[in-house]
Structure formats: structure tokens, C-alpha cells
Design an enzyme around this catalytic site. Structure first.
Site, PDB file in Angstrom:
ATOM      1  N   CYS A 329     -48.317   6.110   2.825  1.00 26.65           N
ATOM      2  CA  CYS A 329     -47.566   6.097   1.567  1.00 26.65           C
ATOM      3  C   CYS A 329     -48.042   7.211   0.635  1.00 26.65           C
ATOM      4  CB  CYS A 329     -47.645   4.712   0.915  1.00 26.65           C
ATOM      5  SG  CYS A 329     -46.303   4.387  -0.252  1.00 26.65           S
ATOM      6  N   HIS A 426     -46.381   0.269   5.333  1.00 31.06           N
ATOM      7  CA  HIS A 426     -47.541  -0.565   5.004  1.00 31.06           C
ATOM      8  C   HIS A 426     -47.595  -1.776   5.945  1.00 31.06           C
ATOM      9  CE1 HIS A 426     -48.826   1.328   1.264  1.00 31.06           C
ATOM     10  NE2 HIS A 426     -47.571   1.397   0.877  1.00 31.06           N
TER      11      HIS A 426
END
Length: 480
Positions: A329, A426
Site C-alpha cells: 500500500c 492488505h
């Protein structure tokens, strides 16, 4: 409706873990139970099935209850973006970004959704176990309070106060809290318990009696330190041990100032063949096989922080020695050539030069992607179950070598030699097959760990620990 609220005599006294354990204990007693935290402040968020976000601790508590995470379990989530400002999430969706001083003016309109979410859960379950935030002793923040006594009084929920004996001064914590509270707030506290005791519990008997005598509160027990707490996902980065394991495969993770969703690392920390080191500010990146750049709530700000620690220099040396790098991310965005924020979404508008390991660029936009996903890892064809929670779009030549395939489309990027990779996914290491294949591809030896089952077993052990040392029947009878 039946509910009980756990508040703390200070921050980090173990409220989240106690609520999770009580939730599992109540469930094992045959009750339908749900967790609730009116207001949380954390950059470690979970994505709900309907595309909202809540604090990671409430997602763990939901698991303890056998429930899917819901935005109603944490209706107000504050996600710090700087030292003075936070993003305000209401029932899973972004409302605004405000400075701490301006948040007080916003509070009056937030009690309604808080009570609405609480009543939604209370109507569906036998019991709601509520977690406070920080401490009610912070009476300077009492006006418009949503997190502690403001909620308890608005919803008429009895409170049990938790003190942390591990940090010392627990008698003063408890008696002092009662002393500074408004009498009507203090009247909401029906009892207390002591957490994180180490050693012979009988040595605290006189202290326990002193607290009960001075406060008039009922004691519900002294809870010894739970040694397996590190096996459950932590919500606060400060709770992450500096070093996990003694395995031969070494992973280093720089702890960014706005580190986010760092529970990505928990499954790796449980692998016996792995040593996971969390590198704090002022420490150099150690020799290792893999550096993971984690998520961040402020990518450009944390990139400046990374450089201020000299970690960019350490990373160059690591890469030059043949080491591997994975960005997740915000960490993925940092690995590119540049990060542009034309509208000042994360801070002052502008552009920041990236670390340059991947040939791609990121542009921040106001659109936030919040979704649970199933993808296929490009290198191993293993299934990844995870979620996306980010702003910004990253594109470039290295996107043509994707980390994964999502709905048949490329996701993430890899360098030509494959030693540097990045992804927006994630939670991917919770997928046992993928985690094993990923480690094997990098030369590590996976253990065959079933991560989800290990977390469930730890929650059962936590519930048994609480049942053995606290008056659980008394606590449940207190709920109203």
C-alpha cells in the site's frame, strides 16, 4: 437492551484484549454477543463486507463473537494523518479531515450515529460489550465526550474500570480516577478489575482491599498477564514486540510514523522459520533477507520520515547486497519514481520523489478504495484473500509485471529481476497457502501454520484465562 462497558484508568491498559476475551467467554456460555467501541483512534483499520472501515481491535472482537465485522461496531473512527489532524470516519465512511482543536465542534452531531449504531447491535444480540477509549480521567476532554462517560450516561450502560498494574501506580490510577470524575460520572462505575499482574497475586490482596474501601466499588478480580497476547493482532504499533522469532529467514520492517494496517505482519511473525524485526526510529535497518515497507496513512509524510532516519541509505545497501523489498500500500507507493498529491488529499499539495525501485508513479485522488478482494498471486498462482484500503492510483512500466491478478486484471508491480515488488493488497499473509508459497519462493521454510485456527485457539485460551481469574458471572450479571 443489555450492555456492559469496559473503560480504562489509562491508555493501553488492555481494554481491547479484555473485551475480546469477555466476548469469547460470553459466546461460549451460549450468549449472542457483539462488541462496540463508540470512538476509536487508529490507523490500523479493517474493511467490512459492505465496504466500510472500523478499528482492527473491533474486527478481532467480532471474530471472538463469531460475527462478521460491521461498521456499527465502531461508528466513529479517527485516523491520524498528522500530529494535529485526523480523518473522521462515521459508520464506515469518511466524513471530513479536521484538526484536533476543530473536532470538538464536530462532536455534538456525532452522538446520534453512535447511539444509532449501539441500538442497532443491542436489538440483535443478548449482550453488547462496549470498550472505552483512553481514560475517563481525562476530564479536560469531557465536554461532548463520545468515548467514555459521555456515551455511558447517554446510553445508560454500567462501567467497569480497568487498571494496569504492570506499569506501576495502579492504586493511584483507580482512586485518582474516582477523585477527578464528576460525581454523576463516577456513579456510572459499578466495579473494577486489575490487569497484567505478574507473580503471586496474593501479594496484592491488601492493595485490592484498599481500592475497594476507598472507592466503594466492587472488585471483579486480578487478571494475570496473558503471555500469548502477542499472538493476537495488535491495534497500536507500540504494542508490537521489537523482535519476533529466531528463524533463519530475516525480515525487517521500518516502523513509519503513520504506519497503518501493520497487522499484515502478524502471520509472518508466527512462522517458526522467520525472524521479524520492527525497526524503530533512530535504529538502522539490520542485515536481512527481506525488507517490508508497510502501509502508511500519510505516504509523502512518511517517505520524508523514512529519509530522516537514514533508512533510504540502508535500503540501498540492502538492495545492492541482493536483498529483496516488498512494499504494501503506502510502502508500494514509496517504491515508485514519484508521488503526486495535486489536491492536498494527504497534506500540503505537491509532489515527492519516490525511492525509485519501481518504474511507476502514484497520483493521489479523492476516491478511496475500500473493498475485500480475492486475487491470484502472479508468481505462484496461489489464492490471496485480503482487502484494499487506499487512495491513489499507481501506474507505469513495472505494472506490466503484476504482483497479483485481481478479477483478471494486473495488480501491483515487480522490478525486472523480481527482487522489488509492490501491492495494494492488505491481509494477504493470512492466506496459508499463499504465505507458504511466498516464503518458499524467497528461500524460507514455511511451517504449515494454519493462521486462522491459531488465532481462534488463542481467543479460546484468552477466554479460559479470564474465566479462571475474573468473576465473569458477576460481570455479566452487572450488564443492563
Amino acid at each position: 437492551m443489555t450492555a456492559l462497558m469496559i473503560q480504562g484508568a489509562g491508555s493501553n491498559v488492555g481494554k481491547s484484549l479484555i473485551v475480546a476475551g469477555l466476548c469469547r467467554a460470553a459466546r461460549l456460555r451460549g450468549l449472542s454477543v457483539a462488541p462496540f467501541k463508540p470512538q476509536n483512534m487508529s490507523n490500523n483499520a479493517a474493511v467490512t463486507a459492505d465496504g466500510g472501515e472500523i478499528g482492527r481491535a473491533q474486527a478481532l472482537q467480532a471474530l471472538a463473537c463469531g460475527l462478521p465485522p460491521s461498521v456499527h461496531m465502531n461508528p466513529i473512527l479517527l485516523k491520524p494523518e498528522s500530529d494535529v489532524g485526523s480523518q473522521v470516519i462515521v459508520q464506515g465512511k469518511r466524513l471530513a479531515t479536521v484538526k484536533a482543536r476543530d473536532y470538538a465542534a464536530l462532536k455534538p452531531q456525532l452522538m446520534a450515529p453512535v447511539l444509532q449504531s449501539f441500538q442497532h447491535l443491542a436489538a440483535q444480540h443478548d449482550l453488547v460489550i462496549v470498550e472505552g477509549a483512553g481514560s475517563p480521567a481525562e476530564v479536560n476532554l469531557r465536554a461532548g465526550d463520545l468515548a467514555n462517560m459521555g456515551f455511558a450516561r447517554a446510553a445508560d450502560v454500567p462501567v467497569v474500570l480497568v487498571g494496569d498494574i504492570d506499569r506501576g501506580g495502579v492504586i493511584a490510577q483507580m482512586i485518582g480516577t474516582q477523585a477527578v470524575l464528576d460525581p454523576e460520572d463516577a456513579a456510572m462505575i459499578a466495579g473494577y478489575l486489575i490487569n497484567k499482574f505478574r507473580g503471586d497475586v496474593t501479594l496484592f490482596a491488601e492493595g485490592d482491599r484498599l481500592i475497594a474501601r476507598r472507592t466503594g466499588w466492587r472488585g471483579f478480580g486480578v487478571l494475570p498477564y496473558f503471555p500469548d497476547a502477542h499472538r493476537l493482532p495488535a491495534e497500536d504499533a507500540l504494542d508490537i514486540p521489537a523482535r519476533h522469532g529466531t528463524g533463519a529467514f530475516r525480515i525487517a520492517v521500518p516502523v513509519l510514523s503513520r504506519i497503518a494496517n501493520f497487522d499484515d505482519l502478524d502471520p509472518l511473525a508466527q512462522e517458526p522459520g522467520v525472524t521479524l524485526t520492527m525497526v524503530r526510529a533512530g535504529e538502522p535497518l539490520p542485515d536481512c533477507d527481506l525488507v517490508i515497507l508497510p502501509g502508511s496513512k500519510s505516504t509523502r509524510g512518511d517517505l520524508a520520515f523514512l529519509r530522516a532516519q537514514g533508512w533510504d541509505i540502508d535500503l540501498k545497501a540492502h538492495h545492492r547486497r541482493g536483498g529483496r523489498i516488498l512494499g504494501i500500500c503506502g510502502g508500494y507507493q514509496m517504491l515508485g519514481q514519484r508521488i503526486t498529491d495535486p489536491d492536498g488529499i494527504e497534506g500540503p499539495a505537491g509532489e515527492t520523489e519516490g525511492l525509485g525501485y519501481l518504474d511507476l508513479a502514484t497520483v493521489m485522488t479523492g476516491d478511496k478504495r475500500l473493498t475485500r478482494v480475492t486475487a491470484r498471486h502472479a508468481a505462484t498462482d496461489q489464492t490471496i484473500e485480503g482487502y484494499e484500503i487506499h487512495i491513489g492510483r499507481s501506474t507505469g512500466i513495472d505494472s506490466g509485471r503484476p504482483f497479483a491478478l485481481l478479477d483478471g486484471q494486473p495488480e501491483g508491480a515487480s522490478s525486472p529481476d523480481g527482487r522489488v515488488q509492490g501491492t495494494y493488497l492488505h491481509g494477504m499473509f493470512s492466506a496459508d497457502g499463499f504465505r507458504a508459497a511466498f516464503l518458499r519462493e524467497l528461500g524460507a521454510t514455511p511451517s504449515g501454520l494454519t493462521y486462522g485456527a491459531a488465532v481462534e485457539a488463542c481467543l479460546d485460551a484468552l477466554a479460559a484465562h479470564i474465566e479462571a481469574h475474573l468473576d465473569v458471572a458477576g460481570l455479566l450479571a452487572l450488564a443492563r
